[in-house]
Design a protein around this motif. Structure first.
Motif, mmCIF file in Angstrom:
data_model
loop_
_atom_site.group_PDB
_atom_site.id
_atom_site.type_symbol
_atom_site.label_atom_id
_atom_site.label_comp_id
_atom_site.label_asym_id
_atom_site.label_seq_id
_atom_site.Cartn_x
_atom_site.Cartn_y
_atom_site.Cartn_z
ATOM 1 N N MET A 78 0.820 -1.211 0.000
ATOM 2 C CA MET A 78 0.000 0.000 0.000
ATOM 3 C C MET A 78 0.853 1.259 0.000
ATOM 4 S SD MET A 78 -2.754 1.169 2.825
ATOM 5 C CE MET A 78 -3.797 2.579 2.592
ATOM 6 N N PHE A 79 1.937 1.233 0.769
ATOM 7 C CA PHE A 79 2.744 2.454 0.871
ATOM 8 C C PHE A 79 3.706 2.609 -0.297
ATOM 9 C CE2 PHE A 79 1.254 3.687 4.900
ATOM 10 C CZ PHE A 79 0.935 2.521 5.563
ATOM 11 N N PHE A 80 3.865 1.552 -1.076
ATOM 12 C CA PHE A 80 4.894 1.594 -2.100
ATOM 13 C C PHE A 80 4.649 2.675 -3.132
ATOM 14 C CE2 PHE A 80 8.549 0.057 -4.093
ATOM 15 C CZ PHE A 80 8.327 0.076 -5.462
ATOM 16 N N LYS A 81 3.374 2.890 -3.502
ATOM 17 C CA LYS A 81 3.053 3.913 -4.508
ATOM 18 C C LYS A 81 3.500 5.303 -4.098
ATOM 19 C CE LYS A 81 -1.235 4.081 -6.117
ATOM 20 N NZ LYS A 81 -2.687 3.823 -6.017
ATOM 21 N N ALA A 82 3.547 5.516 -2.786
ATOM 22 C CA ALA A 82 3.887 6.856 -2.303
ATOM 23 C C ALA A 82 5.390 7.086 -2.284
ATOM 24 C CB ALA A 82 3.308 7.059 -0.908
ATOM 25 N N ARG A 83 6.180 6.020 -2.497
ATOM 26 C CA ARG A 83 7.633 6.187 -2.456
ATOM 27 C C ARG A 83 8.124 6.862 -3.733
ATOM 28 N NH1 ARG A 83 9.534 0.430 0.228
ATOM 29 N NH2 ARG A 83 9.184 1.103 2.373
ATOM 30 N N ARG A 84 9.043 7.777 -3.572
ATOM 31 C CA ARG A 84 9.411 8.616 -4.701
ATOM 32 C C ARG A 84 10.833 8.390 -5.213
ATOM 33 N NH1 ARG A 84 5.810 12.000 -1.720
ATOM 34 N NH2 ARG A 84 7.360 12.892 -0.332
ATOM 35 N N TYR A 85 11.687 7.741 -4.428
ATOM 36 C CA TYR A 85 13.098 7.686 -4.820
ATOM 37 C C TYR A 85 13.497 6.318 -5.341
ATOM 38 C CZ TYR A 85 13.532 12.139 -2.469
ATOM 39 O OH TYR A 85 13.378 13.437 -2.104
ATOM 40 N N GLN A 86 13.739 6.269 -6.642
ATOM 41 C CA GLN A 86 14.349 5.078 -7.199
ATOM 42 C C GLN A 86 15.858 5.305 -7.295
ATOM 43 O OE1 GLN A 86 12.493 3.980 -10.881
ATOM 44 N NE2 GLN A 86 13.465 1.962 -10.915
ATOM 45 N N PHE A 87 16.205 6.559 -7.608
ATOM 46 C CA PHE A 87 17.613 6.926 -7.735
ATOM 47 C C PHE A 87 17.916 8.111 -6.824
ATOM 48 C CE2 PHE A 87 16.378 4.971 -11.734
ATOM 49 C CZ PHE A 87 17.321 3.963 -11.838
ATOM 50 N N CYS A 88 19.160 8.213 -6.442
ATOM 51 C CA CYS A 88 19.585 9.258 -5.511
ATOM 52 C C CYS A 88 19.618 10.618 -6.203
ATOM 53 C CB CYS A 88 20.979 8.907 -4.987
ATOM 54 S SG CYS A 88 21.694 10.176 -3.946
ATOM 55 N N PRO A 89 18.878 11.615 -5.690
ATOM 56 C CA PRO A 89 18.914 12.951 -6.293
ATOM 57 C C PRO A 89 20.283 13.616 -6.144
ATOM 58 C CG PRO A 89 17.106 12.765 -4.728
ATOM 59 C CD PRO A 89 17.967 11.550 -4.549
ATOM 60 N N SER A 90 21.098 13.134 -5.213
ATOM 61 C CA SER A 90 22.414 13.742 -5.017
ATOM 62 C C SER A 90 23.435 13.208 -6.014
ATOM 63 C CB SER A 90 22.927 13.466 -3.595
ATOM 64 O OG SER A 90 21.981 13.899 -2.651
ATOM 65 N N CYS A 91 23.457 11.883 -6.229
ATOM 66 C CA CYS A 91 24.538 11.327 -7.056
ATOM 67 C C CYS A 91 24.034 10.426 -8.185
ATOM 68 C CB CYS A 91 25.535 10.561 -6.181
ATOM 69 S SG CYS A 91 24.952 8.941 -5.671
ATOM 70 N N GLY A 92 22.760 10.133 -8.226
ATOM 71 C CA GLY A 92 22.209 9.372 -9.354
ATOM 72 C C GLY A 92 22.266 7.862 -9.221
ATOM 73 N N ALA A 93 22.897 7.367 -8.172
ATOM 74 C CA ALA A 93 22.965 5.909 -7.987
ATOM 75 C C ALA A 93 21.616 5.384 -7.484
ATOM 76 C CB ALA A 93 24.070 5.582 -6.985
ATOM 77 N N PRO A 94 21.377 4.087 -7.647
ATOM 78 C CA PRO A 94 20.106 3.538 -7.166
ATOM 79 C C PRO A 94 19.960 3.676 -5.648
ATOM 80 C CG PRO A 94 21.220 1.981 -8.611
ATOM 81 C CD PRO A 94 22.204 3.086 -8.337
ATOM 82 N N CYS A 95 18.718 3.853 -5.215
ATOM 83 C CA CYS A 95 18.407 3.861 -3.783
ATOM 84 C C CYS A 95 17.789 2.518 -3.404
ATOM 85 C CB CYS A 95 17.396 4.949 -3.453
ATOM 86 S SG CYS A 95 18.086 6.610 -3.438
ATOM 87 N N VAL A 96 17.999 2.110 -2.202
ATOM 88 C CA VAL A 96 17.258 0.980 -1.656
ATOM 89 C C VAL A 96 16.506 1.467 -0.419
ATOM 90 C CG1 VAL A 96 18.826 -0.807 -2.499
ATOM 91 C CG2 VAL A 96 19.236 0.231 -0.265
ATOM 92 N N TYR A 97 15.382 0.788 -0.143
ATOM 93 C CA TYR A 97 14.621 1.138 1.056
ATOM 94 C C TYR A 97 15.045 0.216 2.186
ATOM 95 C CZ TYR A 97 11.751 4.684 -1.107
ATOM 96 O OH TYR A 97 11.337 5.855 -1.686
ATOM 97 N N GLN A 98 15.616 0.805 3.221
ATOM 98 C CA GLN A 98 16.027 0.031 4.387
ATOM 99 C C GLN A 98 15.921 0.896 5.631
ATOM 100 O OE1 GLN A 98 19.964 -0.928 2.901
ATOM 101 N NE2 GLN A 98 20.889 0.687 4.152
#
Ligand code: ZN
Length: 187
Positions: free
Chosen positions: A1-21
């Motif tokens: 349910m909360f996944f749709k609200a997540r906005r970061y796939q990639f890091c706005p600072s450096c462009g590398a992938p983000c993980v949720y932890q």
């Protein structure tokens, strides 16, 4: 349910992938950059708008805007959009009303506060009194016009929060209740 609200796939600072932890000393998952380690916190976004009314009593008409943009292109909405930094909620609602409809209004009380948890948003609608029935829609709007209650295109309303705000308004008006704040959740 909360996944749709997540906005970061990639890091706005450096462009590398983000993980949720879950970071140390925290209690929920955060977007964490796999390269630079930056934690990107996310909180619900405010959507602010108005319920503009022309005229008094049961004959009063509401202003709706036909969307010229996705999502929900071609469907009808109340003027609303994302609150900007540097403005209050009521200022943002008035600005959106001007930008989307070119409508001049006298702002009234906050009327609906609706939590849309599934997409991480809170929608705030103020009642507003139209100062003129003349509109000058902006680029996000195909058409801005007034509707009597019986003319409202219920099957072509863009968002559930708009539908609910309109329903509250017409019901309060029909029952001649004072217009006071409605708050609720869209699930
Ligand atoms: Zn990064």
């Amino acid at each position: 349910m909360f996944f749709k609200a997540r906005r970061y796939q990639f890091c706005p600072s450096c462009g590398a992938p983000c993980v949720y932890q879950v970071p140390a000393d925290d209690n929920r998952e955060r977007a964490t950059c796999t390269r630079c380690g930056t934690i990107h916190y996310e909180n619900p976004i405010n959507v602010v708008g108005t319920l503009p009314v022309w005229g008094e009593g049961p004959d009063g008409q509401v202003l709706l805007c036909k969307r010229a943009i996705e999502p929900r292109y071609g469907l009808w909405t109340l003027p609303a959009g994302f609150l900007e930094l540097g403005e209050t909620a009521i200022e943002g609602a008035k600005r959106e009303t001007d930008e989307e409809a070119g409508a001049q209004v006298e702002m009234q009380e906050l009327y609906c506060l609706l939590n849309v948890v599934s997409v991480g948003q809170i929608h705030l609608f103020y009642r507003a009194r139209l100062l003129s029935p003349e509109f000058d829609p902006g680029p996000e709007t195909l058409e801005a016009r007034l509707f009597h209650e019986h003319e409202v295109p219920w099957d072509q309303i863009a968002f559930r929060t708009v539908r609910q705000t309109l329903q509250h308004f017409f019901e309060d008006r029909r029952l001649q209740r004072p217009y006071s704040l409605h708050s609720g959740d869209i699930v």
